[in-house]
Scaffold this motif. Structure first.
Motif, mmCIF file in Angstrom:
data_model
loop_
_atom_site.group_PDB
_atom_site.id
_atom_site.type_symbol
_atom_site.label_atom_id
_atom_site.label_comp_id
_atom_site.label_asym_id
_atom_site.label_seq_id
_atom_site.Cartn_x
_atom_site.Cartn_y
_atom_site.Cartn_z
ATOM 1 N N SER A 154 0.860 -1.176 0.000
ATOM 2 C CA SER A 154 0.000 0.000 0.000
ATOM 3 C C SER A 154 0.898 1.227 0.000
ATOM 4 O O SER A 154 1.693 1.418 0.927
ATOM 5 N N ASN A 155 0.800 2.043 -1.034
ATOM 6 C CA ASN A 155 1.678 3.198 -1.222
ATOM 7 C C ASN A 155 1.073 4.486 -0.694
ATOM 8 O O ASN A 155 -0.128 4.716 -0.822
ATOM 9 N N ARG A 214 -6.728 5.053 6.087
ATOM 10 C CA ARG A 214 -6.907 3.604 6.094
ATOM 11 C C ARG A 214 -7.018 3.114 4.659
ATOM 12 O O ARG A 214 -7.592 3.787 3.811
ATOM 13 N N ALA A 215 -6.477 1.923 4.394
ATOM 14 C CA ALA A 215 -6.551 1.322 3.062
ATOM 15 C C ALA A 215 -6.867 -0.160 3.187
ATOM 16 O O ALA A 215 -6.514 -0.804 4.174
ATOM 17 N N LYS A 269 5.350 -10.124 8.739
ATOM 18 C CA LYS A 269 6.222 -8.961 8.842
ATOM 19 C C LYS A 269 5.518 -7.752 8.250
ATOM 20 O O LYS A 269 4.792 -7.864 7.263
ATOM 21 N N VAL A 270 5.755 -6.611 8.864
ATOM 22 C CA VAL A 270 5.216 -5.358 8.359
ATOM 23 C C VAL A 270 6.365 -4.363 8.257
ATOM 24 O O VAL A 270 7.045 -4.094 9.244
ATOM 25 N N ASN A 271 6.601 -3.862 7.051
ATOM 26 C CA ASN A 271 7.586 -2.803 6.839
ATOM 27 C C ASN A 271 6.825 -1.528 6.524
ATOM 28 O O ASN A 271 5.980 -1.514 5.643
ATOM 29 N N ARG A 272 7.154 -0.487 7.261
ATOM 30 C CA ARG A 272 6.540 0.826 7.029
ATOM 31 C C ARG A 272 7.668 1.787 6.672
ATOM 32 O O ARG A 272 8.620 1.956 7.442
ATOM 33 N N PHE A 273 7.582 2.394 5.480
ATOM 34 C CA PHE A 273 8.598 3.311 4.996
ATOM 35 C C PHE A 273 7.987 4.706 4.884
ATOM 36 O O PHE A 273 6.928 4.862 4.272
ATOM 37 N N ALA A 274 8.652 5.730 5.410
ATOM 38 C CA ALA A 274 8.199 7.096 5.188
ATOM 39 C C ALA A 274 8.315 7.377 3.693
ATOM 40 O O ALA A 274 9.341 7.079 3.076
ATOM 41 N N SER A 275 7.227 7.889 3.084
ATOM 42 C CA SER A 275 7.268 8.129 1.637
ATOM 43 C C SER A 275 7.082 9.577 1.295
ATOM 44 O O SER A 275 6.919 10.421 2.098
#
Length: 166
Positions: A131-132, A139-140, A160-166
């Protein structure tokens, strides 16, 4: 008719492989800042969210879902909830529907790993959802699917959950 099914399987397999290459490239690009350090990125294993089906032929949209409540600050793993889990009756591909809520203060991109377990607890397949550019508080809905055919009841688990600041 059998030729069409084989051709469809080959095409979908190629598309799946391409998606994996793109996701791997995205992770490589977002994971480093070019100077050897890491960007603003959070990653967390997510071992508790699970959902199962009553039947291997039940569509994912009809599967019951359950989830253990996370601890006080589960990090990015607390942003993801499994809403349904099942196996498609036609393709026999397992999938998990997810709700991702960005609880961070920055617009973020999420990469979520999901495994599909058989009744004995053995991993039968794995998949991922992306999800970008999710704004803070946004919420998505996303779907993690696998291209492995499964002919039994599955339980879905976020790995696993990776959250990247975009």
């Amino acid at each position: 008719m059998k030729r069409r099914k084989v051709a469809l399987g080959v095409v979908l397999g190629a598309v799946g492989a391409l998606v994996l290459v793109v996701v791997a490239g995205l992770l490589a690009t977002l994971g480093t800042d070019g100077g050897g350090g890491t960007k603003d990125r959070e990653s967390a294993p997510a071992a508790t969210p699970r959902a199962g089906t009553d039947s291997p032929r039940a569509p994912a949209s009809q599967a019951p879902a359950s989830q253990a409540s996370p601890g006080p600050d589960p990090g990015p793993a607390g942003d993801v909830r499994i809403t349904s889990c099942g196996v498609d009756p036609t393709t026999h591909w397992p999938s998990a529907k997810l709700t991702i809520t960005n609880r961070s203060s920055k617009t973020s991109t999420y990469l979520v790993g999901v495994e599909f377990l058989g009744a004995s607890g053995v991993r039968l397949a794995e998949g991922a959802a992306l999800s970008n550019d999710l704004a803070p508080g946004q919420r998505a809905e996303a779907t993690a699917g696998a291209l492995d055919q499964v002919r039994e009841r599955v339980t879905c688990r976020v790995t696993k959950v990776n959250r990247f600041a975009s």
